[in-house]
Design a protein around this motif. Structure first.
Motif, PDB file in Angstrom:
ATOM      1  N   MET A   1     -10.774   3.669   7.298  1.00 31.09           N
ATOM      2  CA  MET A   1     -11.130   2.734   8.376  1.00 31.09           C
ATOM      3  C   MET A   1     -10.067   1.637   8.407  1.00 31.09           C
ATOM      4  O   MET A   1      -9.645   1.216   9.470  1.00 31.09           O
ATOM      5  CB  MET A   1     -12.539   2.165   8.108  1.00 31.09           C
ATOM      6  CG  MET A   1     -13.048   1.187   9.154  1.00 31.09           C
ATOM      7  SD  MET A   1     -12.616  -0.500   8.698  1.00 31.09           S
ATOM      8  CE  MET A   1     -13.281  -1.394  10.073  1.00 31.09           C
ATOM      9  N   GLY A   2      -9.708   1.159   7.231  1.00 31.93           N
ATOM     10  CA  GLY A   2      -8.512   0.356   7.115  1.00 31.93           C
ATOM     11  C   GLY A   2      -8.682  -1.141   6.940  1.00 31.93           C
ATOM     12  O   GLY A   2      -7.691  -1.853   6.783  1.00 31.93           O
ATOM     13  N   ALA A   3      -9.920  -1.639   6.926  1.00 31.89           N
ATOM     14  CA  ALA A   3     -10.101  -3.091   6.858  1.00 31.89           C
ATOM     15  C   ALA A   3      -9.459  -3.681   5.604  1.00 31.89           C
ATOM     16  O   ALA A   3      -8.728  -4.670   5.673  1.00 31.89           O
ATOM     17  CB  ALA A   3     -11.571  -3.444   6.931  1.00 31.89           C
ATOM     18  N   ASN A   4      -9.728  -3.065   4.456  1.00 33.79           N
ATOM     19  CA  ASN A   4      -9.148  -3.609   3.224  1.00 33.79           C
ATOM     20  C   ASN A   4      -7.633  -3.497   3.243  1.00 33.79           C
ATOM     21  O   ASN A   4      -6.921  -4.433   2.879  1.00 33.79           O
ATOM     22  CB  ASN A   4      -9.698  -2.852   2.006  1.00 33.79           C
ATOM     23  CG  ASN A   4     -11.149  -3.208   1.760  1.00 33.79           C
ATOM     24  OD1 ASN A   4     -11.540  -4.365   1.877  1.00 33.79           O
ATOM     25  ND2 ASN A   4     -11.947  -2.208   1.449  1.00 33.79           N
ATOM     26  N   ALA A   5      -7.158  -2.347   3.686  1.00 29.87           N
ATOM     27  CA  ALA A   5      -5.710  -2.120   3.715  1.00 29.87           C
ATOM     28  C   ALA A   5      -5.034  -3.141   4.636  1.00 29.87           C
ATOM     29  O   ALA A   5      -4.041  -3.783   4.259  1.00 29.87           O
ATOM     30  CB  ALA A   5      -5.447  -0.698   4.199  1.00 29.87           C
TER      31      ALA A   5
ATOM     32  N   GLY B   1     -12.557   5.565   1.259  1.00 31.04           N
ATOM     33  CA  GLY B   1     -12.917   4.154   1.098  1.00 31.04           C
ATOM     34  C   GLY B   1     -14.284   3.838   1.685  1.00 31.04           C
ATOM     35  O   GLY B   1     -14.952   4.697   2.252  1.00 31.04           O
TER      36      GLY B   1
ATOM     37  N   ASP C   1       0.819  -1.220   0.000  1.00 35.76           N
ATOM     38  CA  ASP C   1       0.000   0.000   0.000  1.00 35.76           C
ATOM     39  C   ASP C   1       0.852   1.270   0.000  1.00 35.76           C
ATOM     40  O   ASP C   1       0.895   2.020   0.981  1.00 35.76           O
ATOM     41  CB  ASP C   1      -0.941  -0.016   1.213  1.00 35.76           C
ATOM     42  CG  ASP C   1      -2.161   0.869   0.994  1.00 35.76           C
ATOM     43  OD1 ASP C   1      -2.067   1.826   0.199  1.00 35.76           O
ATOM     44  OD2 ASP C   1      -3.204   0.605   1.624  1.00 35.76           O
TER      45      ASP C   1
ATOM     46  N   ASP D   1      -6.564   8.184   7.177  1.00 38.79           N
ATOM     47  CA  ASP D   1      -7.977   8.561   7.076  1.00 38.79           C
ATOM     48  C   ASP D   1      -8.883   7.456   6.564  1.00 38.79           C
ATOM     49  O   ASP D   1     -10.031   7.693   6.215  1.00 38.79           O
ATOM     50  CB  ASP D   1      -8.108   9.811   6.192  1.00 38.79           C
ATOM     51  CG  ASP D   1      -7.413  10.988   6.851  1.00 38.79           C
ATOM     52  OD1 ASP D   1      -7.545  11.130   8.072  1.00 38.79           O
ATOM     53  OD2 ASP D   1      -6.708  11.736   6.147  1.00 38.79           O
TER      54      ASP D   1
ATOM     55  N   ASN E   1     -11.550  -6.025  15.177  1.00 39.88           N
ATOM     56  CA  ASN E   1     -12.415  -4.872  15.473  1.00 39.88           C
ATOM     57  C   ASN E   1     -12.222  -4.355  16.897  1.00 39.88           C
ATOM     58  O   ASN E   1     -12.805  -3.334  17.275  1.00 39.88           O
ATOM     59  CB  ASN E   1     -13.886  -5.223  15.201  1.00 39.88           C
ATOM     60  CG  ASN E   1     -14.156  -5.336  13.712  1.00 39.88           C
ATOM     61  OD1 ASN E   1     -14.391  -6.407  13.186  1.00 39.88           O
ATOM     62  ND2 ASN E   1     -14.053  -4.223  13.010  1.00 39.88           N
TER      63      ASN E   1
ATOM     64  N   ASP F   1     -18.894   1.883   8.868  1.00 39.05           N
ATOM     65  CA  ASP F   1     -19.328   0.516   9.164  1.00 39.05           C
ATOM     66  C   ASP F   1     -19.851   0.450  10.602  1.00 39.05           C
ATOM     67  O   ASP F   1     -19.071   0.432  11.556  1.00 39.05           O
ATOM     68  CB  ASP F   1     -18.105  -0.398   8.954  1.00 39.05           C
ATOM     69  CG  ASP F   1     -18.423  -1.872   9.103  1.00 39.05           C
ATOM     70  OD1 ASP F   1     -19.378  -2.208   9.827  1.00 39.05           O
ATOM     71  OD2 ASP F   1     -17.703  -2.684   8.508  1.00 39.05           O
TER      72      ASP F   1
HETATM   73  P1  NAD Z   1     -10.396   1.230   1.100  1.00 45.56           P
HETATM   74  O1  NAD Z   1      -9.529   0.041   0.884  1.00 45.56           O
HETATM   75  O2  NAD Z   1     -11.537   1.422   0.158  1.00 45.56           O
HETATM   76  O3  NAD Z   1      -9.538   2.566   1.127  1.00 45.56           O
HETATM   77  C1  NAD Z   1      -8.346   2.668   1.843  1.00 45.56           C
HETATM   78  C2  NAD Z   1      -7.190   2.957   0.913  1.00 45.56           C
HETATM   79  O4  NAD Z   1      -7.277   4.293   0.410  1.00 45.56           O
HETATM   80  C3  NAD Z   1      -5.851   2.913   1.633  1.00 45.56           C
HETATM   81  O5  NAD Z   1      -5.406   1.594   1.707  1.00 45.56           O
HETATM   82  C4  NAD Z   1      -4.978   3.821   0.756  1.00 45.56           C
HETATM   83  O6  NAD Z   1      -4.373   3.080  -0.287  1.00 45.56           O
HETATM   84  C5  NAD Z   1      -5.976   4.793   0.122  1.00 45.56           C
HETATM   85  N1  NAD Z   1      -5.860   6.182   0.652  1.00 45.56           N
HETATM   86  C6  NAD Z   1      -5.872   7.327  -0.063  1.00 45.56           C
HETATM   87  N2  NAD Z   1      -5.781   8.412   0.730  1.00 45.56           N
HETATM   88  C7  NAD Z   1      -5.696   7.985   1.995  1.00 45.56           C
HETATM   89  C8  NAD Z   1      -5.612   8.631   3.269  1.00 45.56           C
HETATM   90  N3  NAD Z   1      -5.563   9.965   3.409  1.00 45.56           N
HETATM   91  N4  NAD Z   1      -5.606   7.862   4.386  1.00 45.56           N
HETATM   92  C9  NAD Z   1      -5.668   6.523   4.280  1.00 45.56           C
HETATM   93  N5  NAD Z   1      -5.756   5.836   3.112  1.00 45.56           N
HETATM   94  C10 NAD Z   1      -5.769   6.559   1.954  1.00 45.56           C
HETATM   95  O7  NAD Z   1     -11.032   1.272   2.564  1.00 45.56           O
HETATM   96  P2  NAD Z   1     -10.635   0.615   3.946  1.00 45.56           P
HETATM   97  O8  NAD Z   1     -10.773   1.711   4.940  1.00 45.56           O
HETATM   98  O9  NAD Z   1      -9.337  -0.125   3.903  1.00 45.56           O
HETATM   99  O10 NAD Z   1     -11.815  -0.438   4.151  1.00 45.56           O
HETATM  100  C11 NAD Z   1     -13.047  -0.091   4.709  1.00 45.56           C
HETATM  101  C12 NAD Z   1     -14.128  -1.066   4.269  1.00 45.56           C
HETATM  102  O11 NAD Z   1     -13.814  -2.400   4.665  1.00 45.56           O
HETATM  103  C13 NAD Z   1     -15.439  -0.742   4.924  1.00 45.56           C
HETATM  104  O12 NAD Z   1     -16.423  -0.717   3.915  1.00 45.56           O
HETATM  105  C14 NAD Z   1     -15.693  -1.931   5.852  1.00 45.56           C
HETATM  106  O13 NAD Z   1     -17.078  -2.161   5.976  1.00 45.56           O
HETATM  107  C15 NAD Z   1     -14.995  -3.045   5.153  1.00 45.56           C
HETATM  108  N6  NAD Z   1     -14.590  -4.235   5.936  1.00 45.56           N
HETATM  109  C16 NAD Z   1     -14.643  -4.299   7.305  1.00 45.56           C
HETATM  110  C17 NAD Z   1     -14.206  -5.447   7.985  1.00 45.56           C
HETATM  111  C18 NAD Z   1     -14.244  -5.469   9.497  1.00 45.56           C
HETATM  112  O14 NAD Z   1     -14.538  -4.464  10.113  1.00 45.56           O
HETATM  113  N7  NAD Z   1     -13.945  -6.590  10.146  1.00 45.56           N
HETATM  114  C19 NAD Z   1     -13.692  -6.516   7.262  1.00 45.56           C
HETATM  115  C20 NAD Z   1     -13.624  -6.425   5.856  1.00 45.56           C
HETATM  116  C21 NAD Z   1     -14.045  -5.280   5.200  1.00 45.56           C
END
Ligand code: NAD
Length: 418
Positions: A181-185, A319, A143, A179, A212, A273
């Motif tokens: 939530m980070g689950a995918n990352a 995200g 990432d 910024d 969580n 979420d």
């Molecule tokens: P995402 O993967 O859509 O977006 C995050 C990515 O955006 C980062 O990895 C980075 O590459 C990019 N990015 C760009 N600008 C950034 C900034 N300023 N700060 C941080 N990242 C930046 O979203 P996500 O937050 O990784 O995932 C959230 C989703 O995952 C939610 O929809 C959630 O419901 C879902 N989810 C949750 C769980 C759980 O809670 N157990 C499990 C699986 C999925």
């Protein structure tokens, strides 16, 4: 932005939207989305599977919030009456002595990697900890965008746990999600680090997933409620209510549920979420052991009531649905937050406000009086009252203290005869 808007509740929905739109400098399209189209079926179809439509939830705006000296209008999506009013009322009382002071930790989430079939757990743990930097490097290669923004994997923890299936090594990848939530990352990083961890430990990795229980990503809020405003009886009442919850899990579940009435409404409004936040909050309440209230209360030197809260705030602005849902995007704009941490601080303030409002009402007049007045409108609608008669029927139900469907039907019948 100003959040102290006396009489906001007396305006029509259209007038409120106009006012909020001006305060938050919403575009015509954003205002139109909030007041009308919301999420289209085409947009919904790109978000989840097998879409057939959308379901609407009321979106209200809580007023009066002063958080770290900044006025905030707080959008809340909820189907439950009283939540928005209670929050606004508590925020009005809190702002008299400075509002809410909030502190938010770094946005660090935990990715768990479960290592099974290990012959020597101690040696496996040592090997992982000795190769921290290589594991972190592999995780961060996944990432570069997150790393560019100052986030990414920062540290590794390892624990050996006893389970029904024998000993396991649980590796925690600590990831600063900035910024997001980070689950995918985090999940992507945990999956990428797994082969190296298998090699280092000689074990077999099964689960690779975010936790969580976000103990490293929490927000704290504190506020003072003046004894002159609420009265010394209410100070004692709230302290008694808090003591009850702290010593009784039956009460504590409802105490924390009330906090989440406010928190989850803001989480939903911003497209975050709700399950992640609910799971995190309740597990944190039981962490490290014993289910406890998320809030605390005490009396300060001059006899005012001080309330405090701490809870995990795994929410993002990047995200998830936050990035694609047009109403969620407009709600983020109304809040005026620029970082996920700022949103986390608002969640803590709202949770404390909601809890204080509930305990204040419960320990004084009870919540039914206020609640029933709002509930009466739902009952009037259920009885089939047309829009122009809803308030009339509800008023009579509340005045008679008979908020029941059968009585609502009778009143409606009488009004129709008239
Ligand atoms: P995402 O993967 O859509 O977006 C995050 C990515 O955006 C980062 O990895 C980075 O590459 C990019 N990015 C760009 N600008 C950034 C900034 N300023 N700060 C941080 N990242 C930046 O979203 P996500 O937050 O990784 O995932 C959230 C989703 O995952 C939610 O929809 C959630 O419901 C879902 N989810 C949750 C769980 C759980 O809670 N157990 C499990 C699986 C999925």
């Amino acid at each position: 932005m100003k959040s102290r808007i006396p009489g906001f509740y007396k305006l029509s929905a259209e007038e409120r939207l106009k006012l909020v739109g001006e305060e938050a400098e919403l575009s015509d399209e954003e205002t139109e989305r909030l007041g009308g189209t919301g999420l289209t079926v085409e947009q919904a179809d790109r978000m989840i599977e097998n879409v057939i439509g959308t379901i609407e939830v009321p979106l209200g705006v809580a007023t009066n919030f002063l958080i770290n000296g900044v006025d905030r209008l707080v959008p809340m999506a909820t189907e439950e009456p009283s939540v928005v009013a209670a929050s606004s009322n508590a925020a009005r009382l809190a702002r008299r002595l400075g509002g809410f002071t909030v502190e938010v930790s770094e946005p660090v989430m935990i990715g768990q990697i479960q290592v099974c079939n290990i012959s020597d757990a101690g040696a496996a743990k040592k090997a992982v900890l000795e190769h921290k930097s290589e594991i972190i490097r592999v995780a961060n290669e996944q990432d570069p965008v997150l790393v560019k923004f100052g986030g990414g994997a920062k540290d590794i923890e390892a624990r050996v746990i006893d389970t029904l299936q024998g000993e396991m090594l649980i590796v925690h990848l600590l990831v600063d999600c900035r910024d997001a939530m980070g689950a995918n990352a985090v999940n992507t990083m945990a999956e990428a680090a797994a082969p190296m961890i298998e090699e280092l430990t000689g074990g077999r990795v099964f689960l690779r997933i975010i936790s969580n229980l976000a103990v490293h990503r929490t927000a704290r809020a504190e506020a003072i409620f003046s004894k002159d405003d609420i009265g010394p009886d209410a100070v004692e009442g709230v302290l008694n209510a808090y003591a009850f919850a702290a010593s009784d899990p039956y009460r504590c579940a409802t105490h924390n549920k009330g906090i989440m009435n406010g928190v989850s409404a803001v989480v939903l409004a911003t497209g975050n979420d709700t399950r992640a936040i609910e799971a995190g909050a309740h597990t944190f309440a039981a962490y490290p052991e014993g289910y406890k209230p998320l809030t605390r209360y005490w009396k300060n030197d001059v006899g005012d009531l001080v309330g405090a809260i701490e809870l995990p705030v795994a929410v993002g602005l990047i995200g998830g649905a936050t990035a694609v849902h047009p109403v969620a995007k407009a709600c983020v704009k109304i809040l005026g937050v620029k970082t996920a941490s700022e949103l986390g601080g608002i969640l803590a303030a709202v949770g404390l406000a909601q809890n204080f409002a509930a305990l204040y009402a419960l320990s004084t007049e009870g919540i039914q009086r206020g609640h029933m007045r709002l509930h009466a409108r739902n009952i009037a609608v259920m009885a089939g009252a047309p829009t122009e008669l809803v308030d009339k029927v509800a008023q009579q139900l509340a005045d008679e203290k008979k908020v029941r469907l059968d009585r609502a039907r009778e009143i409606l019948e009488e009004l129709r005869k008239d």
